[in-house]
Design an enzyme around this catalytic site. Structure first.
Site: not given
Ligand code: KIV
Length: 296
Positions: A48-49, A87, A117, A119, A187
């Site tokens: 989600d980055s 994510d 993924k 969190e 992280e």
């Molecule tokens: O969203 C993302 O790119 C991440 C990584 C930085 C691990 O969660």
């Protein structure tokens, strides 16, 4: 390209058992996914980055499941061998267990990702992990600096610095493993802590800003390529000056357009068939003659 088998969660566990490490990178689009996949990167994370790097948001909180899905689908079309993690975005798995299951399942069913993924490690997250794993959806955990909680953390800061918070993080890593996650992203936590967790768990850890004691590493591709011009965390190693290289290339293109050296008519354009062109000119001359005659 040679036929390579698809990486799975089992490949990563085997690599850990053999003491081998692996590389993961973020991918948000088809072309990048294809390039990273062809380079042999084991894991592509549709993180989600992308809310920040690809969409220009100040943090990861604004992105929705539908927006994420759009990118997950593109990455799935581009990668033939890598293991693809999607994510789950902020608020897609926090309201209820049922909503979390439905949203995570969309990444598998519609996005063709191989894992999701999520969190954190609250009792609700642990319950969700158990249900997803029971359904057949591999889950990757994410501990330490979890960007979806950045408003609570007050920014992107190193986590678990004290003995007590480090102990809590170790307990959370074990709880996630027991709940069934197949890997955990660690992280921005101290190196020694990440190493201890990696040694204690049977599942692989994937570090970002957590030192080389993790089983694998992950970076944001735009950071690695030097394309993202926002903040530059200490843990990022830049392998290419992507921003200045891109700017130099587009500036050269603009100069070529302005001085009319692009395009080259011989090599970068297609001439008309000479007979068709001659006939066209005759036709135009004829029409012009008729218009002239009418106006007399
Ligand atoms: O969203 C993302 O790119 C991440 C990584 C930085 C691990 O969660």
């Amino acid at each position: 390209m040679s036929e390579t088998k698809r990486i799975t969660q089992h490949t990563l566990k085997r690599l850990k058992q053999e003491g081998q490490t692996f590389a993961s990178l973020t991918a948000y689009d088809f072309t990048t996914a294809q390039l990273l996949d062809q380079a042999g990167i084991e894991i592509l994370l549709v993180g989600d980055s992308l809310a920040m790097t690809a969409l220009g948001h100040p943090n990861t909180l604004s992105i929705t499941v539908d927006e994420m899905l759009h990118h997950v689908k593109a990455v799935s079309r581009g990668a033939k061998h890598a293991w693809i993690i999607a994510d789950a975005p902020f608020m897609s798995y926090h309201v209820s267990l049922e909503q979390g299951i439905v949203n995570c399942a969309r990444f598998i069913q519609e996005g063709h990702a191989h894992a999701v993924k999520i969190e954190g490690c609250t009792p609700e997250i642990l319950a969700l992990v158990k249900r997803l794993v029971a359904i057949g959806i591999p889950v990757v955990g994410h501990l330490g600096l979890t960007p979806q909680a950045m408003l609570t953390f007050g920014g992107f800061k190193l986590q678990a610095k004290t003995t007590q918070t480090a102990l809590t993080l170790i307990q959370q890593a074990h709880a996630l493993e027991q709940a069934g996650v197949c890997a955990i992203v660690l992280e921005m936590i101290p190196t020694e802590l990440a190493t201890l967790i990696s040694q204690q768990l049977a599942i692989p850890t994937i570090g970002i800003g957590a030192g080389k004691g993790c089983d694998g590493q992950v970076l944001v591709t735009d950071d690695l390529l030097g394309r993202f011009q926002g903040f530059h965390p200490k843990f990022v190693r830049t392998y290419m000056q992507g921003a200045s290289l891109t700017q130099a290339a587009v500036t050269a293109y603009q100069a070529d357009v302005k001085n009319r050296t692009f395009p080259n008519n011989e090599t970068e354009a297609t001439p008309m068939n000479p007979e068709a062109y001659a006939s066209l000119l005759r036709q135009l001359a004829l029409e012009e003659g008729e218009t002239h005659a009418k106006s007399q």
